[in-house]
Design a protein around this motif. Structure first.
Motif, mmCIF file in Angstrom:
data_model
loop_
_atom_site.group_PDB
_atom_site.id
_atom_site.type_symbol
_atom_site.label_atom_id
_atom_site.label_comp_id
_atom_site.label_asym_id
_atom_site.label_seq_id
_atom_site.Cartn_x
_atom_site.Cartn_y
_atom_site.Cartn_z
ATOM 1 N N ARG A 97 6.487 21.779 52.901
ATOM 2 C CA ARG A 97 5.308 22.471 53.409
ATOM 3 C C ARG A 97 4.805 21.660 54.585
ATOM 4 O O ARG A 97 4.403 20.517 54.415
ATOM 5 C CB ARG A 97 4.222 22.538 52.346
ATOM 6 C CG ARG A 97 4.605 23.359 51.157
ATOM 7 C CD ARG A 97 3.449 23.363 50.163
ATOM 8 N NE ARG A 97 3.708 24.337 49.153
ATOM 9 C CZ ARG A 97 3.545 25.645 49.305
ATOM 10 N NH1 ARG A 97 3.088 26.126 50.416
ATOM 11 N NH2 ARG A 97 3.831 26.474 48.338
ATOM 12 N N LYS A 107 14.948 29.335 59.396
ATOM 13 C CA LYS A 107 13.666 29.709 59.972
ATOM 14 C C LYS A 107 12.567 29.348 58.982
ATOM 15 O O LYS A 107 12.847 29.098 57.808
ATOM 16 C CB LYS A 107 13.627 31.221 60.230
ATOM 17 C CG LYS A 107 14.638 31.685 61.237
ATOM 18 C CD LYS A 107 14.584 33.193 61.385
ATOM 19 C CE LYS A 107 15.651 33.651 62.360
ATOM 20 N NZ LYS A 107 15.689 35.105 62.485
ATOM 21 N N LYS A 108 11.306 29.374 59.439
ATOM 22 C CA LYS A 108 10.225 29.134 58.494
ATOM 23 C C LYS A 108 10.253 30.231 57.433
ATOM 24 O O LYS A 108 10.528 31.388 57.723
ATOM 25 C CB LYS A 108 8.869 29.021 59.186
ATOM 26 C CG LYS A 108 8.400 30.200 59.949
ATOM 27 C CD LYS A 108 7.074 29.860 60.606
ATOM 28 C CE LYS A 108 6.663 30.917 61.594
ATOM 29 N NZ LYS A 108 5.446 30.552 62.300
ATOM 30 N N GLU A 117 8.039 21.198 63.357
ATOM 31 C CA GLU A 117 8.594 22.468 62.879
ATOM 32 C C GLU A 117 9.953 22.738 63.520
ATOM 33 O O GLU A 117 10.919 23.080 62.825
ATOM 34 C CB GLU A 117 7.627 23.610 63.196
ATOM 35 C CG GLU A 117 8.173 24.980 62.848
ATOM 36 C CD GLU A 117 7.293 26.102 63.365
ATOM 37 O OE1 GLU A 117 6.845 26.899 62.537
ATOM 38 O OE2 GLU A 117 7.065 26.167 64.591
ATOM 39 N N LYS A 146 13.565 23.045 61.586
ATOM 40 C CA LYS A 146 14.389 24.255 61.696
ATOM 41 C C LYS A 146 15.762 23.929 62.284
ATOM 42 O O LYS A 146 16.774 24.473 61.846
ATOM 43 C CB LYS A 146 13.672 25.314 62.540
ATOM 44 C CG LYS A 146 12.450 25.886 61.856
ATOM 45 C CD LYS A 146 11.839 27.089 62.556
ATOM 46 C CE LYS A 146 11.460 26.871 63.970
ATOM 47 N NZ LYS A 146 10.689 27.997 64.539
ATOM 48 N N ASP A 152 0.351 23.760 59.601
ATOM 49 C CA ASP A 152 0.289 24.422 60.901
ATOM 50 C C ASP A 152 -1.155 24.730 61.310
ATOM 51 O O ASP A 152 -1.429 25.682 62.017
ATOM 52 C CB ASP A 152 1.167 25.673 60.930
ATOM 53 C CG ASP A 152 0.695 26.767 59.991
ATOM 54 O OD1 ASP A 152 -0.286 26.558 59.247
ATOM 55 O OD2 ASP A 152 1.314 27.851 59.990
ATOM 56 N N LEU A 201 11.593 25.927 53.586
ATOM 57 C CA LEU A 201 10.651 25.506 54.626
ATOM 58 C C LEU A 201 9.481 26.473 54.695
ATOM 59 O O LEU A 201 9.657 27.635 55.039
ATOM 60 C CB LEU A 201 11.378 25.449 55.972
ATOM 61 C CG LEU A 201 10.623 24.946 57.180
ATOM 62 C CD1 LEU A 201 10.156 23.510 56.960
ATOM 63 C CD2 LEU A 201 11.507 25.042 58.422
ATOM 64 N N PRO A 206 5.410 27.014 56.051
ATOM 65 C CA PRO A 206 4.196 26.548 56.720
ATOM 66 C C PRO A 206 3.013 26.706 55.779
ATOM 67 O O PRO A 206 3.019 27.567 54.896
ATOM 68 C CB PRO A 206 4.072 27.488 57.920
ATOM 69 C CG PRO A 206 4.793 28.726 57.518
ATOM 70 C CD PRO A 206 5.868 28.296 56.551
#
Length: 164
Positions: A88, A114-115, A104, A108, A91, A126, A128
């Motif tokens: 986590r 991707k998030k 970030e 990635k 952001d 992953l 945010p």
């Protein structure tokens, strides 16, 4: 008013049921134990399925929608399978100003996801998050229950290696 529960072939384990019943003893209202019940199921299964929601609702004698509302409100309750390690990264505006975008992008790039994604080997997911409460030490991220602060992109490979 009695709640209609959609029958499934899914059942909570006896251990899960017992742990939830034990938590129920600590609360006057079944609604108050719903988050604890979700955490119990997630700890045993890694995430909380819709079938789990229905079974928790049945056990607590609550409408499934109430359990669903709690599950979707709390970002630490996973509604789909996640990797063995959940990253986590914050952001928030403060982390943005102090460089979370670079963090970030490095995550990635290294993880090739991707998030919101999970690596092919299910090692990492992953996600945010809007704040980790470490604004004075930003940018910040958590891997599972461990918080890392004052991040730089150079630290990322080392931190990932610590989590198999």
């Amino acid at each position: 008013m009695k709640t209609k529960i959609i029958p499934t072939n899914f059942n909570l384990s006896e251990i899960e049921k017992k742990e939830i019943q034990e938590k129920k003893k600590c609360y006057l209202d079944s609604r108050a134990v719903s988050i604890e019940a979700l955490k119990i199921v997630q700890k045993k299964r890694g995430w909380v399925s819709l079938d789990s929601i229905y079974e928790i609702a049945k056990l607590l004698n609550l409408p499934p929608v109430e359990i669903e509302e709690v599950a979707t409100f709390y970002s630490h309750i996973y509604r789909r399978p996640v990797g063995r390690n959940v990253i986590r990264y914050c952001d928030s505006m403060v982390c943005y100003v102090t460089g979370y975008i670079e963090i970030e992008n490095e995550l990635k790039r290294i993880l090739k996801i991707k998030k919101g994604g999970t690596t092919r080997d299910n090692r990492f997911t992953l996600l945010p998050t809007c704040c980790l409460g470490c604004c004075d030490k930003s940018p910040a991220m958590m891997i599972n229950d461990k918080t890392y602060t004052k991040l730089t992109i150079g630290l990322i490979p080392t931190l990932l290696e610590k989590h198999q």
